[in-house]
Design an enzyme around this catalytic site. Structure first.
Site, PDB file in Angstrom:
ATOM      1  N   ASP A  51      12.439  -7.137  13.046  1.00 53.69           N
ATOM      2  CA  ASP A  51      12.382  -8.337  12.211  1.00 53.69           C
ATOM      3  C   ASP A  51      11.061  -9.037  12.538  1.00 53.69           C
ATOM      4  O   ASP A  51      10.881  -9.558  13.641  1.00 53.69           O
ATOM      5  CB  ASP A  51      13.585  -9.236  12.535  1.00 53.69           C
ATOM      6  N   TYR A 140       3.116 -17.937  -3.386  1.00 55.36           N
ATOM      7  CA  TYR A 140       2.537 -16.688  -2.874  1.00 55.36           C
ATOM      8  C   TYR A 140       1.041 -16.872  -2.608  1.00 55.36           C
ATOM      9  O   TYR A 140       0.533 -16.530  -1.536  1.00 55.36           O
ATOM     10  CB  TYR A 140       2.766 -15.593  -3.924  1.00 55.36           C
ATOM     11  N   ILE A 170      -1.628  -3.267  -7.148  1.00 54.69           N
ATOM     12  CA  ILE A 170      -1.785  -1.887  -6.673  1.00 54.69           C
ATOM     13  C   ILE A 170      -0.852  -0.983  -7.473  1.00 54.69           C
ATOM     14  O   ILE A 170       0.346  -1.243  -7.586  1.00 54.69           O
ATOM     15  CB  ILE A 170      -1.496  -1.778  -5.158  1.00 54.69           C
TER      16      ILE A 170
HETATM   17  N1  SER Z   1       0.689  -7.574  -6.779  1.00 53.94           N
HETATM   18  C1  SER Z   1       0.816  -8.941  -6.355  1.00 53.94           C
HETATM   19  C2  SER Z   1       1.739  -9.708  -7.227  1.00 53.94           C
HETATM   20  O1  SER Z   1       1.734  -9.454  -8.406  1.00 53.94           O
HETATM   21  C3  SER Z   1      -0.517  -9.611  -6.353  1.00 53.94           C
HETATM   22  O2  SER Z   1      -1.149  -9.413  -5.166  1.00 53.94           O
HETATM   23  O3  SER Z   1       2.413 -10.576  -6.758  1.00 53.94           O
END
Ligand code: SER
Length: 315
Positions: A51, A140, A170
């Protein structure tokens, strides 16, 4: 021999980075960890259930295996983060702080991915520079931006060897991303092969940078192997290889599957996020400081994704 710890190894990047690093440095040199058992990673090298939010356990694995480099890949992605911002902050920042602290105490290098999500609506949209206005509007992105500042801070204050890349979306064919805004660019291939159609949640005209997994893996290794004296940036590096809209990707898929149909059912959260991110990044600092150069473009990536997934899905 390098001893490497991968934290959060069961996700989209880790599931391919672990075998890639094991093929370079030897299976025993790469210790994969995740919050739950991952059979595919425990079969050909060391694996520990860990964890990442528990610093004592992370430190004990680092000490036991004489780790010199930590890759922290733990993160809730952008769209899922908006559903539970408090949890996203707790998980994303908790894992990073533990990696940095354990790295400081055990003299490890620390790699952590940042993202195009670290930029926001006030950043320049096209060829977004390495050093520019960064005012992300997602939790984020706020975590990624804070993480970049922390990586820089640990390098300046403690001399920690922190390195990072601002990954675009990615595209990969082993493990699906979970809950990102760029996920459409992976899902489209599965649906095109299985059903000949895909319903996209991101507007047809939004450009975002994308990267094919083989380039992402090579980038990580090249950055970690780079001469530290040449690295001016310890927060994170822009890298880029291709930028497209959902419509452009659909047209490229249609060159291989002429009957492929794309519909749109726009998710307002993904629309807002995708419109707040850059259209394309300027990666000249990565090129200058550690020799980054992409090998995959849109056409070759689409051809390879379709061929690989047809085999995997037996279609
Ligand atoms: N692939 C990620 C997202 O869409 C971006 O870094 O949250």
């Amino acid at each position: 021999m390098k001893k490497i710890l991968i934290v959060g190894a069961g996700g989209q990047i880790g599931s391919e980075l672990v075998p890639f690093l094991r093929s370079i440095y030897g299976p025993e040199s790469v210790v994969a960890t995740d919050v739950r058992e991952c059979k595919s990673l425990s079969e050909d090298g060391p694996f520990e259930v860990l964890d990442a939010l528990n610093p004592t356990n992370m430190a004990s694995v680092v000490a036991r295996y004489h780790i010199v480099t930590i890759f922290n890949l733990v993160a809730l992605l952008s769209a899922v983060g908006e559903r539970n911002p408090q949890m996203a902050w707790g998980v994303n920042m908790g894992a990073l702080m533990n990696a940095l602290e354990v790295g400081r105490q055990h003299h490890c290098a620390v790699f952590t991915p940042s993202s195009i999500g670290a930029f926001g609506p006030t950043s320049p949209k096209d060829q977004t520079p390495q050093d520019t206005i960064m005012q992300p509007t997602t939790i984020y992105g706020i975590c990624k931006y804070t993480g970049e500042m922390l990586s820089n801070y640990y390098h300046r204050k403690y001399g920690l060897d922190t390195r990072s890349i601002r990954f675009p979306g990615i595209i990969s064919n082993k493990t699906l991303p979970g809950g990102g805004t760029t996920d459409y660019a992976v899902e489209i291939f599965y649906e095109a092969i299985r059903n000949g159609r895909y319903t996209c949640a991101v507007p047809s005209d939004v450009y975002m940078d994308m990267l094919y997994m083989p380039d992402a893996l090579r980038a990580v290794v090249e950055l970690m192997e780079a001469d530290p004296a040449k690295l001016q940036h310890r927060n994170s590096f822009n890298i880029a290889s291709m930028s497209f809209t959902p419509e452009i990707l659909a047209a490229e898929v249609r060159r291989h599957i002429p009957t492929f149909e794309m519909e749109y059912d726009i998710d307002p959260v993904k629309e807002e996020i995708s419109r707040s991110w850059p259209n394309s990044l300027d990666d000249s600092c990565a090129r200058q400081e550690w020799g980054w150069s992409p090998k995959w473009g849109l056409e070759a990536m689409v051809e390879d994704m379709l061929a690989t997934l047809r085999k995997k899905l037996q279609k």
